[in-house]
Design an enzyme around this catalytic site. Structure first.
Site, mmCIF file in Angstrom:
data_model
loop_
_atom_site.group_PDB
_atom_site.id
_atom_site.type_symbol
_atom_site.label_atom_id
_atom_site.label_comp_id
_atom_site.label_asym_id
_atom_site.label_seq_id
_atom_site.Cartn_x
_atom_site.Cartn_y
_atom_site.Cartn_z
ATOM 1 N N LEU A 55 60.793 89.550 51.815
ATOM 2 C CA LEU A 55 61.694 88.542 52.369
ATOM 3 C C LEU A 55 63.144 88.819 52.009
ATOM 4 O O LEU A 55 64.035 88.685 52.864
ATOM 5 C CB LEU A 55 61.284 87.151 51.895
ATOM 6 C CG LEU A 55 62.089 86.003 52.503
ATOM 7 C CD1 LEU A 55 62.072 86.037 54.021
ATOM 8 C CD2 LEU A 55 61.567 84.664 51.997
ATOM 9 N N GLY A 67 64.512 91.780 51.207
ATOM 10 C CA GLY A 67 64.935 92.999 51.886
ATOM 11 C C GLY A 67 65.068 92.823 53.378
ATOM 12 O O GLY A 67 66.075 93.229 53.980
ATOM 13 N N HIS A 116 50.744 82.435 36.262
ATOM 14 C CA HIS A 116 50.455 81.372 37.231
ATOM 15 C C HIS A 116 49.178 80.649 36.839
ATOM 16 O O HIS A 116 48.149 81.293 36.576
ATOM 17 C CB HIS A 116 50.310 81.965 38.632
ATOM 18 C CG HIS A 116 50.500 80.961 39.725
ATOM 19 N ND1 HIS A 116 49.626 79.915 39.929
ATOM 20 C CD2 HIS A 116 51.470 80.830 40.669
ATOM 21 C CE1 HIS A 116 50.043 79.189 40.951
ATOM 22 N NE2 HIS A 116 51.159 79.716 41.417
ATOM 23 N N SER A 120 47.280 78.542 45.759
ATOM 24 C CA SER A 120 48.644 78.020 45.759
ATOM 25 C C SER A 120 48.839 76.854 44.802
ATOM 26 O O SER A 120 47.969 75.992 44.644
ATOM 27 C CB SER A 120 49.008 77.563 47.175
ATOM 28 O OG SER A 120 50.205 76.820 47.164
ATOM 29 N N ARG A 122 54.682 75.758 35.634
ATOM 30 C CA ARG A 122 53.604 76.732 35.543
ATOM 31 C C ARG A 122 53.336 77.202 34.113
ATOM 32 O O ARG A 122 52.182 77.394 33.725
ATOM 33 C CB ARG A 122 53.936 77.937 36.432
ATOM 34 C CG ARG A 122 53.899 77.594 37.902
ATOM 35 C CD ARG A 122 54.387 78.732 38.767
ATOM 36 N NE ARG A 122 54.242 78.372 40.178
ATOM 37 C CZ ARG A 122 54.622 79.168 41.169
ATOM 38 N NH1 ARG A 122 55.166 80.337 40.914
ATOM 39 N NH2 ARG A 122 54.447 78.781 42.427
ATOM 40 N N GLU A 138 63.380 89.270 43.605
ATOM 41 C CA GLU A 138 62.688 89.375 42.321
ATOM 42 C C GLU A 138 63.105 90.597 41.519
ATOM 43 O O GLU A 138 62.850 90.668 40.324
ATOM 44 C CB GLU A 138 61.174 89.391 42.553
ATOM 45 C CG GLU A 138 60.360 89.183 41.290
ATOM 46 C CD GLU A 138 58.863 89.163 41.529
ATOM 47 O OE1 GLU A 138 58.111 89.069 40.535
ATOM 48 O OE2 GLU A 138 58.429 89.245 42.704
ATOM 49 N N LEU A 193 60.738 82.286 47.281
ATOM 50 C CA LEU A 193 61.171 82.435 48.669
ATOM 51 C C LEU A 193 62.582 81.898 48.855
ATOM 52 O O LEU A 193 63.375 82.457 49.620
ATOM 53 C CB LEU A 193 60.206 81.705 49.605
ATOM 54 C CG LEU A 193 58.765 82.224 49.657
ATOM 55 C CD1 LEU A 193 57.941 81.391 50.629
ATOM 56 C CD2 LEU A 193 58.720 83.693 50.046
#
Length: 639
Positions: A44, A46, A267, A285, A331, A426, A442
């Site tokens: 995303l 790039g 996570h 998720s 998290r 990232e 994102l």
């Protein structure tokens, strides 16, 4: 480089980005056509950068190791993307998003960069809607939102459980448009092996064609790394198997500082390991924690079917410990809590290394069709992998290596310590501190690619308009290529007996056990020694069949694992140096009486940025001190 220049603009926090945009140098349309930019990575960050830079008129050379840019790891982001639109009218704002990110990162991120990320988040959603991303909508037609961990508002936009895939396709469509126009040249199935620096500036890369084995040279006026994180250093992680650190590590060895490498997010809602043959773990998720409740039996070793365990016999431990946030704690907090329950003997499943994620109450309240509309594809994926229908009984989950907050050091312009080399998404360190809030990846990736880099890179390229196109025949390119080929040939020449994967598994276990969810001084010192010994064994006994001049996937893996040995050692050095606990970095020696992370702000309120000092040597530490003028540093509490 000991005095890092972050180039944060003067003035009030809320005005910095606007003032900066008004003051940066510009490149005229005619001059943009004379400038080349390399972008490594088509996820995303790039893809959004490639499409936007090409739309502006630059000539872009795009590289990915996948057979198609659409296979970049951004497709795996499931739950959503944050923005401060305040559509729910629940008190959200740009400042509140900024504050949540700073607090969630345990006050180990730059205020200015984080505020800018929050500020451009609203533009990002508008851009994606315009690109056709099918976000969920309410009955009225407005975009819908849901909550994520670490916040008390609903600000996460989502496309069922496929948000990353849909956002990437939106950016990809813009990139394909520019490829058709001839402004982007796409190089797929290429692995970046080295960065080429000429007179102190990034001027190109050396790649290997993964199909033919051909070594290639590519030049440009600037290089952008959008190559993602390094979570696969644990071997088993939620990342795609091909995800790696080689591009960033090559840049690091050429002079780009590497910051906070030990800040790795675990996570909390991964599927537990099922067998010894897995190459990765599957993510469920975080959005599931909106409607799912996490629990373990109140009695140790209770192996009854979960549906036979009554409400009174269940410990909803997150709701018990953190009543203000419950199942939506950040998290790092949720992960450590799950580990603590399992280590104490309350875990479930055959191994006792998992906890339940239960949807029975939400299904009872809202109906199965409502839950299916929100999470249907995630439930289908879970049933395909485990054979268990999560509508009828709880999921089993356990923490796993996920996102890396550490990465290449960048200034406010997203430029590394090598002029002309930029890092976005990232692959840089800048926005998430010691722990990333859900749906923030994102947000950052798209913000960097669409709205930040295209402005800041122009400030640098304005000084390059008189620089002719760089030849790849100069000595610097030849030297970089020769060094890259020498490394490949050295790997092939070992002719040992053990596979690359066997070494990666052993390295991953060292890192998970000693530099994973919990760290201590003795373990980290042992880890460094064990990594050194394993690295020596690797270079004496790894078996790589085939040759250099052909498709050779074992050679591809070997390059990545060789880099992971060096990066793993630096992660342990960084974790040793940071004697406090903060966010996902949990030192057993530094915790509150309640077992929470205990920061030591007087000693460790800085970005740890490491300089490469040669093969086998410890890195040199440079510190960027962090100041907080707009938030109050306090103990991070979710109770």
């Amino acid at each position: 480089m000991s005095n890092l220049q972050s180039k944060i603009p003067e003035g009030p926090l809320a005005d910095k980005w606007t003032s900066h945009k008004n003051s940066v140098k510009l490149v005229s349309p005619a001059n943009k056509a004379r400038l080349d930019v390399i972008v490594v990575g088509t996820g995303l960050s790039g893809a959004s950068a490639i499409s936007t830079l090409a739309e502006l008129g630059y000539n872009v050379k795009a590289f990915c190791f996948q057979d198609s840019p659409r296979r970049a790891h951004s497709v795996a982001a499931q739950g959503g993307i944050n923005a401060a639109k305040n559509y729910k009218n629940d008190g959200d704002s740009v400042y509140r998003l900024f504050n949540d990110i700073i607090k969630g990162g345990d006050y180990r991120a730059r205020e200015a960069n984080v505020y800018r990320a929050a500020e451009v988040s609203n533009q990002t959603i508008d851009q994606m809607v315009a690109a056709g991303v099918p976000f969920a909508r309410e009955y009225s037609g407005y975009l819908d939102n849901r909550s994520f961990g670490g916040v008390q508002v609903s600000r996460t936009f989502y496309a069922r459980g496929q948000t990353g895939q849909q956002c990437l396709l939106g950016a990809y469509s813009g990139m394909i448009r520019q490829i058709a126009k001839g402004r982007v040249t796409m190089y797929s199935r290429r692995d970046m092996l080295d960065l080429v620096v000429v007179d102190g500036k990034a001027r190109g890369i050396v790649t290997r064609n993964l199909v033919t084995g051909e070594i290639e040279r590519h030049s440009a006026h600037a290089v952008v790394l959008a190559s993602g994180g390094y979570g696969t250093i644990y071997y088993l992680s939620t990342l795609a198997v091909g995800s790696n650190a080689t591009a960033s590590w090559a840049a690091h060895k050429r002079g780009a500082l590497f910051s906070n490498p030990s800040f790795v997010q675990i996570h909390p809602t991964s599927l537990p390991q099922l067998n010894d043959y897995q190459a990765k773990l599957t993510l469920m998720s975080e959005s599931l924690r909106n409607d799912g409740r996490i629990w373990v039996p109140k009695e140790k070793g209770d192996k009854r079917h979960p549906n036979e365990i009554t409400e009174e016999e269940r410990d909803y431990y997150l709701e018990r410990r953190y009543p203000a946030f419950g199942n939506l704690v950040p998290r790092d907090v949720a992960s450590r809590a799950a580990k603590e329950r399992c280590d104490a003997g309350y875990g479930v499943g055959e191994t006792g290394m998992s906890v339940y994620l239960d949807f029975s109450r939400s299904i009872g309240r809202f109906g199965e069709k409502t839950i299916e509309a929100k999470y249907g594809n995630l439930f289908e994926m879970y049933e395909k992998i485990t054979g268990i229908n999560p509508y009828n009984e709880p999921m089993r989950i356990y923490p796993a290596g996920h996102y890396t907050m550490g990465g290449l050091w960048v200034d406010y312009n997203l430029m590394t310590t090598i002029p002309g080399l930029f890092a976005i998404g990232e692959s840089n360190f800048s926005d998430h501190g010691a722990n990333r809030l859900g749906a923030g990846s994102l947000m950052q990736c798209a913000g960097d690619g669409y709205f930040i880099l295209p402005v800041t890179i122009g400030d640098y390229l304005a000084g390059e308009i008189r620089t002719p196109r760089i030849s790849t025949d100069i000595p610097e390119f030849e030297k970089a290529e020769n060094e890259a080929v020498d490394k490949l040939r050295s790997l092939l020449a070992v002719r040992g007996k053990q596979t690359v994967t066997s070494f990666h598994k052993r390295l991953g276990k060292i890192m998970w056990d000693l530099c994973g969810m919990v760290r201590n001084e003795e373990g980290l010192k042992n880890a460094k020694k064990m990594i050194d010994e394993l690295k020596e064994e690797f270079w004496n006994d790894v078996k790589i069949p085939g040759t250099l001049d052909e498709l050779n996937q074992e050679l591809e893996k070997a390059v990545k694992v060789a880099d992971f040995f060096e990066l793993g050692r630096l992660m342990c050095q960084d974790a040793l140096e940071r004697k406090e606990s903060c966010g996902a970095h949990f030192r057993e020696e530094s915790q509150t009486p309640e077992g929470e992370a205990q920061r030591i702000d007087s000693d460790f309120s800085y970005v740890a940025s490491w300089e490469y000092s040669g093969e086998g040597n410890d890195h040199v530490l440079h510190k960027e001190q962090l100041t907080f003028d707009n938030v109050k540093m306090q103990e991070r509490s979710y109770k």
